[in-house]
Design a protein around this motif. Structure first.
Motif, PDB file in Angstrom:
ATOM      1  N   TYR A  96     -69.564 -87.451 -59.274  1.00  0.00           N
ATOM      2  CA  TYR A  96     -68.709 -86.412 -59.432  1.00  0.00           C
ATOM      3  C   TYR A  96     -69.863 -85.198 -59.904  1.00  0.00           C
ATOM      4  O   TYR A  96     -70.580 -85.660 -60.331  1.00  0.00           O
ATOM      5  CB  TYR A  96     -67.840 -86.476 -60.454  1.00  0.00           C
ATOM      6  CG  TYR A  96     -66.311 -87.242 -60.665  1.00  0.00           C
ATOM      7  CD1 TYR A  96     -65.446 -86.682 -59.906  1.00  0.00           C
ATOM      8  CD2 TYR A  96     -66.391 -89.022 -60.975  1.00  0.00           C
ATOM      9  CE1 TYR A  96     -64.227 -87.878 -59.541  1.00  0.00           C
ATOM     10  CE2 TYR A  96     -65.354 -89.740 -60.257  1.00  0.00           C
ATOM     11  CZ  TYR A  96     -64.680 -89.085 -59.494  1.00  0.00           C
ATOM     12  OH  TYR A  96     -62.992 -89.711 -59.269  1.00  0.00           O
ATOM     13  N   GLU A 156     -57.959 -73.778 -51.305  1.00  0.00           N
ATOM     14  CA  GLU A 156     -58.604 -74.355 -50.992  1.00  0.00           C
ATOM     15  C   GLU A 156     -59.381 -75.307 -50.899  1.00  0.00           C
ATOM     16  O   GLU A 156     -60.495 -75.515 -49.824  1.00  0.00           O
ATOM     17  CB  GLU A 156     -58.990 -72.920 -49.562  1.00  0.00           C
ATOM     18  CG  GLU A 156     -59.933 -71.643 -50.435  1.00  0.00           C
ATOM     19  CD  GLU A 156     -58.913 -70.640 -51.308  1.00  0.00           C
ATOM     20  OE1 GLU A 156     -59.887 -70.025 -51.535  1.00  0.00           O
ATOM     21  OE2 GLU A 156     -58.294 -70.901 -51.300  1.00  0.00           O
ATOM     22  N   ASN A 157     -60.371 -75.393 -52.390  1.00  0.00           N
ATOM     23  CA  ASN A 157     -61.148 -76.351 -52.817  1.00  0.00           C
ATOM     24  C   ASN A 157     -60.045 -77.211 -53.876  1.00  0.00           C
ATOM     25  O   ASN A 157     -60.148 -77.635 -54.280  1.00  0.00           O
ATOM     26  CB  ASN A 157     -61.275 -75.081 -53.871  1.00  0.00           C
ATOM     27  CG  ASN A 157     -62.449 -74.010 -52.856  1.00  0.00           C
ATOM     28  OD1 ASN A 157     -62.644 -74.499 -52.284  1.00  0.00           O
ATOM     29  ND2 ASN A 157     -62.226 -72.843 -54.064  1.00  0.00           N
ATOM     30  N   GLU A 158     -58.707 -77.677 -53.575  1.00  0.00           N
ATOM     31  CA  GLU A 158     -58.279 -78.893 -54.263  1.00  0.00           C
ATOM     32  C   GLU A 158     -58.693 -80.543 -53.562  1.00  0.00           C
ATOM     33  O   GLU A 158     -59.981 -80.427 -52.848  1.00  0.00           O
ATOM     34  CB  GLU A 158     -57.001 -78.542 -53.682  1.00  0.00           C
ATOM     35  CG  GLU A 158     -55.905 -77.548 -54.204  1.00  0.00           C
ATOM     36  CD  GLU A 158     -54.337 -77.927 -53.292  1.00  0.00           C
ATOM     37  OE1 GLU A 158     -53.767 -77.556 -54.529  1.00  0.00           O
ATOM     38  OE2 GLU A 158     -54.467 -78.917 -52.581  1.00  0.00           O
ATOM     39  N   ASN A 159     -58.826 -80.837 -54.546  1.00  0.00           N
ATOM     40  CA  ASN A 159     -59.843 -82.353 -54.548  1.00  0.00           C
ATOM     41  C   ASN A 159     -61.636 -82.077 -54.233  1.00  0.00           C
ATOM     42  O   ASN A 159     -62.426 -82.828 -53.772  1.00  0.00           O
ATOM     43  CB  ASN A 159     -59.136 -82.864 -53.141  1.00  0.00           C
ATOM     44  CG  ASN A 159     -58.115 -83.211 -53.714  1.00  0.00           C
ATOM     45  OD1 ASN A 159     -56.838 -84.050 -54.310  1.00  0.00           O
ATOM     46  ND2 ASN A 159     -56.311 -82.668 -52.132  1.00  0.00           N
ATOM     47  N   ASN A 160     -61.797 -80.664 -55.074  1.00  0.00           N
ATOM     48  CA  ASN A 160     -63.242 -80.589 -55.272  1.00  0.00           C
ATOM     49  C   ASN A 160     -63.949 -81.763 -56.062  1.00  0.00           C
ATOM     50  O   ASN A 160     -63.757 -82.719 -56.684  1.00  0.00           O
ATOM     51  CB  ASN A 160     -63.574 -79.729 -55.605  1.00  0.00           C
ATOM     52  CG  ASN A 160     -63.014 -78.742 -57.102  1.00  0.00           C
ATOM     53  OD1 ASN A 160     -63.501 -79.733 -57.913  1.00  0.00           O
ATOM     54  ND2 ASN A 160     -61.845 -77.764 -57.122  1.00  0.00           N
ATOM     55  N   SER A 161     -64.751 -81.661 -55.713  1.00  0.00           N
ATOM     56  CA  SER A 161     -65.874 -82.424 -55.828  1.00  0.00           C
ATOM     57  C   SER A 161     -66.112 -82.582 -57.992  1.00  0.00           C
ATOM     58  O   SER A 161     -66.703 -83.744 -58.466  1.00  0.00           O
ATOM     59  CB  SER A 161     -67.207 -81.949 -56.106  1.00  0.00           C
ATOM     60  OG  SER A 161     -67.758 -80.653 -57.275  1.00  0.00           O
ATOM     61  N   GLU A 162     -65.278 -81.645 -58.339  1.00  0.00           N
ATOM     62  CA  GLU A 162     -65.040 -81.647 -60.060  1.00  0.00           C
ATOM     63  C   GLU A 162     -63.954 -82.420 -60.879  1.00  0.00           C
ATOM     64  O   GLU A 162     -63.838 -83.204 -61.450  1.00  0.00           O
ATOM     65  CB  GLU A 162     -64.943 -80.217 -60.803  1.00  0.00           C
ATOM     66  CG  GLU A 162     -64.946 -80.267 -61.711  1.00  0.00           C
ATOM     67  CD  GLU A 162     -65.585 -78.611 -62.493  1.00  0.00           C
ATOM     68  OE1 GLU A 162     -65.244 -77.932 -63.875  1.00  0.00           O
ATOM     69  OE2 GLU A 162     -66.190 -77.634 -61.546  1.00  0.00           O
ATOM     70  N   ILE A 215     -62.791 -73.581 -58.616  1.00  0.00           N
ATOM     71  CA  ILE A 215     -62.074 -74.325 -59.144  1.00  0.00           C
ATOM     72  C   ILE A 215     -60.311 -74.837 -58.407  1.00  0.00           C
ATOM     73  O   ILE A 215     -59.619 -75.767 -58.194  1.00  0.00           O
ATOM     74  CB  ILE A 215     -61.962 -75.566 -59.914  1.00  0.00           C
ATOM     75  CG1 ILE A 215     -63.646 -75.450 -60.794  1.00  0.00           C
ATOM     76  CG2 ILE A 215     -61.484 -76.575 -60.979  1.00  0.00           C
ATOM     77  CD1 ILE A 215     -63.994 -75.061 -61.640  1.00  0.00           C
ATOM     78  N   PHE A 265     -67.928 -78.315 -59.315  1.00  0.00           N
ATOM     79  CA  PHE A 265     -67.712 -77.216 -58.106  1.00  0.00           C
ATOM     80  C   PHE A 265     -68.922 -75.807 -58.791  1.00  0.00           C
ATOM     81  O   PHE A 265     -68.537 -75.060 -59.744  1.00  0.00           O
ATOM     82  CB  PHE A 265     -66.830 -76.922 -58.282  1.00  0.00           C
ATOM     83  CG  PHE A 265     -66.049 -76.262 -56.881  1.00  0.00           C
ATOM     84  CD1 PHE A 265     -66.574 -77.061 -55.834  1.00  0.00           C
ATOM     85  CD2 PHE A 265     -65.637 -74.946 -57.064  1.00  0.00           C
ATOM     86  CE1 PHE A 265     -66.104 -77.010 -54.749  1.00  0.00           C
ATOM     87  CE2 PHE A 265     -64.976 -74.178 -55.897  1.00  0.00           C
ATOM     88  CZ  PHE A 265     -65.926 -74.424 -54.433  1.00  0.00           C
ATOM     89  N   LYS A 283     -55.985 -89.231 -50.752  1.00  0.00           N
ATOM     90  CA  LYS A 283     -56.935 -88.098 -51.745  1.00  0.00           C
ATOM     91  C   LYS A 283     -55.427 -87.660 -52.539  1.00  0.00           C
ATOM     92  O   LYS A 283     -54.652 -87.788 -52.919  1.00  0.00           O
ATOM     93  CB  LYS A 283     -57.163 -86.935 -50.472  1.00  0.00           C
ATOM     94  CG  LYS A 283     -58.427 -87.194 -50.476  1.00  0.00           C
ATOM     95  CD  LYS A 283     -59.250 -85.452 -50.051  1.00  0.00           C
ATOM     96  CE  LYS A 283     -60.868 -85.775 -49.803  1.00  0.00           C
ATOM     97  NZ  LYS A 283     -60.533 -84.476 -49.103  1.00  0.00           N
ATOM     98  N   ARG A 343     -61.105 -83.059 -65.450  1.00  0.00           N
ATOM     99  CA  ARG A 343     -61.713 -82.621 -64.414  1.00  0.00           C
ATOM    100  C   ARG A 343     -63.747 -83.108 -65.348  1.00  0.00           C
ATOM    101  O   ARG A 343     -64.161 -83.624 -66.421  1.00  0.00           O
ATOM    102  CB  ARG A 343     -62.089 -81.378 -63.676  1.00  0.00           C
ATOM    103  CG  ARG A 343     -62.133 -80.170 -64.897  1.00  0.00           C
ATOM    104  CD  ARG A 343     -61.880 -78.861 -64.135  1.00  0.00           C
ATOM    105  NE  ARG A 343     -61.250 -77.986 -65.087  1.00  0.00           N
ATOM    106  CZ  ARG A 343     -62.386 -76.895 -65.989  1.00  0.00           C
ATOM    107  NH1 ARG A 343     -63.671 -77.103 -65.550  1.00  0.00           N
ATOM    108  NH2 ARG A 343     -62.493 -76.210 -66.574  1.00  0.00           N
TER     109      ARG A 343
END
Length: 535
Positions: free
Chosen positions: A244, A257-263, A253, A247, A203, A399
């Protein structure tokens, strides 16, 4: 990427010679005489780590904000002299001007080192080798994008060159650099995997989507609207470049805790302990940062956040009340900026009220070490940072929202902004941000703005969406409005009957749209002359 891989992600230019790095799996330095390095099966991975580590600077990322009208740099030292640049008092000897040049050419040399030696690595899987090459070529193209944007004509170096050769190379025309970048991004996009095709351990690696998104941004800077729209449509209408989406939580964002999220399409990867950045201490409340506040949001940025009904604060019917200036505003204002009376959760988990009005405490605007504007940044605050505010929070370079706003801008400039485009871009972005008033969401309320009015709306949307994300400085330059927004007084909060005068900005359009070639480089190599106009 896995934590094991993160252990080697340190800035090669700064740290290769330090004792602390000797046990890390680094690629060779350029003074390395160990001819056996490339005989190691892990050599390619180690050298590629150097390329990733030197792709972009966390200091430049954040202090770019103070090179625009979004923020004030409080001293002439922070950000490599960012305040002096904003005040127009700089030249080819200014630290940031010289440092940006050397930083990117150092990164290019990292990439060329890998590309010129990867065939020597024994036992390297052919598919993996091709991917490594594509990743390094992307990073090299990214460096050239930055160099071209700041300096225009720059030397194009595609191979390792000798020390002697470095004193004889000249500058390549900007148009040639541009074509090179676009060709490289096309070439690597055909090789790089999609985001979802990488394993969990990988990732954060460069993807096909990253190559396409950066290409769209390069074209955006060139006002090639049809091409920008075409790339963005491929992102929006299918999985050509990977899956993509927005988020659901704007503030989330930028939380660990939200790293590498969908955005996230492209970011700089960090991890606690092994690779961190210490920039947040410069812009969070003084009592939490425990360091002189180095950068603070401007009143001009605060004022550009619209009301909950979508109207600017100076527009008739907006409902703006100067005595309660932060009520009923764009929800992104609170997610991004800390103002007098803001609620703030400390690293200890305590919820406190930040007071910035004169005489209200250590965070007050009249304290010498506190914010000089009365505002702080909340975005990118990492409550999991260590006691010295060293953060492992990834820094997002591109993003998915940028895809939507590039598309909205391109369609507006083509005269094709309509309800369908609006709903997929501005409406979707505002809904995610937390707007609920139909007046802010429905295209019918904006259909009569015309091209100029809609363009101003899209520009404002970019500013508020991407504050503290290293975007504004490039936007005001490509829009050619820097001489308007970067000349005159930069303001802070209102105290009494007037707004604080935090700084005086100077931008000369005859010279400041391009930085000068660093003086030290010219002194060593006269082939870099003539310098940019005005320098």
């Amino acid at each position: 990427m896995s934590k094991k891989r993160y252990c080697v992600w340190v800035l090669a230019a700064c740290l290769l010679g330090s004792a602390a790095c000797k046990k890390l799996e680094l690629g060779p330095s350029y003074q390395d005489t160990d001819l056996t390095f490339w005989n190691n099966p892990e050599a390619a991975a180690k050298a590629l780590n150097n390329c990733y580590a030197g792709m972009y600077s966390d200091e430049y990322y954040f202090f770019n904000e103070s090179l625009s009208d979004n923020a004030l740099c409080s001293s002439s030292v922070n950000g490599g002299g960012a305040r002096s640049i904003a005040e127009g008092a700089y030249d080819g000897r200014t630290n940031r001007v010289a440092g940006e040049w050397s930083y990117h050419f150092g990164g290019i040399r990292n990439c060329n080192n890998l590309l010129n030696n990867i065939d020597k690595v024994p036992g390297l899987d052919e598919g993996l080798k091709n991917r490594y090459i594509a990743e390094a070529r992307f990073i090299r193209a990214f460096h050239y994008f930055q160099l071209m944007t700041w300096y225009g004509d720059v030397p194009l170096i595609e191979n390792e060159i000798s020390y002697e050769e470095s004193f004889a190379i000249g500058r390549t025309p900007r148009a040639e650099i541009l074509n090179y970048i676009l060709q490289e991004l096309d070439a690597v996009a055909a090789v790089l995997p999609l985001k979802q095709e990488y394993s969990e351990a990988d990732k954060g690696r460069i993807t096909r989507g990253a190559a396409a998104a950066v290409k769209a941004k390069v074209l955006l800077y060139e006002s090639r609207w049809d091409e920008v729209a075409a790339i963005c449509e491929q992102f929006m209408n299918g999985n050509v470049y990977g899956a993509y989406s927005l988020f659901p939580d704007y503030a989330g964002i930028f939380e660990p805790e939200n790293e590498n999220n969908s955005e996230v399409i492209l970011d700089m990867q960090f991890v606690p302990v092994y690779r961190t950045h210490a920039m947040q201490r410069f812009f969070i409340p003084y009592t939490e940062g425990t360091l002189i506040t180095g950068m603070a949001p401007s009143q001009e940025l605060v004022d550009d956040y619209v009301m909950a009904n979508g109207k600017g604060i100076r527009e008739a019917g907006s409902g703006y009340n100067e005595s309660t200036p932060f009520q009923h505003r764009d929800p992104r204002l609170e997610a991004t900026i800390i103002h007098d009376g803001s609620s703030f959760v400390t690293k200890k988990g305590d919820t406190v009220t930040i007071r910035t009005a004169p005489g209200t405490g250590d965070n007050a605007v009249d304290k010498s070490d506190a914010s000089h504007t009365g505002y702080y940044f909340r975005k990118y605050y990492d409550r999991t940072a260590d006691g010295n505010n060293n953060s492992g929070l990834n820094l997002v370079l591109v993003r998915y929202t940028d895809i939507l706003l590039m598309y909205a801008e391109a369609k507006t400039m083509l005269g094709q902004m309509d309800a369908a485009v609006w709903d997929k871009t501005i409406q979707a972005i505002r809904q995610r941000a937390g707007f609920t008033d139909p007046a802010a969401l429905n295209f019918t309320n904006y259909a009569n703005l015309g091209t100029t009015g809609m363009m101003n709306l899209v520009r404002r949307e970019r500013r508020c969406e991407f504050a503290l994300e290293s975007q504004r400085v490039f936007d005001i330059r490509r829009w050619r409005i820097a001489e308007t927004v970067m000349n005159g007084i930069l303001h802070g909060m209102k105290v009494g009957n007037s707004y604080l005068e935090a700084d005086t900005r100077v931008f000369n359009p005859g010279k400041h749209y391009l930085w000068p070639v660093p003086q030290a480089d010219i002194d060593m190599n006269k082939n870099l002359l003539p310098n940019n106009p005005g320098w």
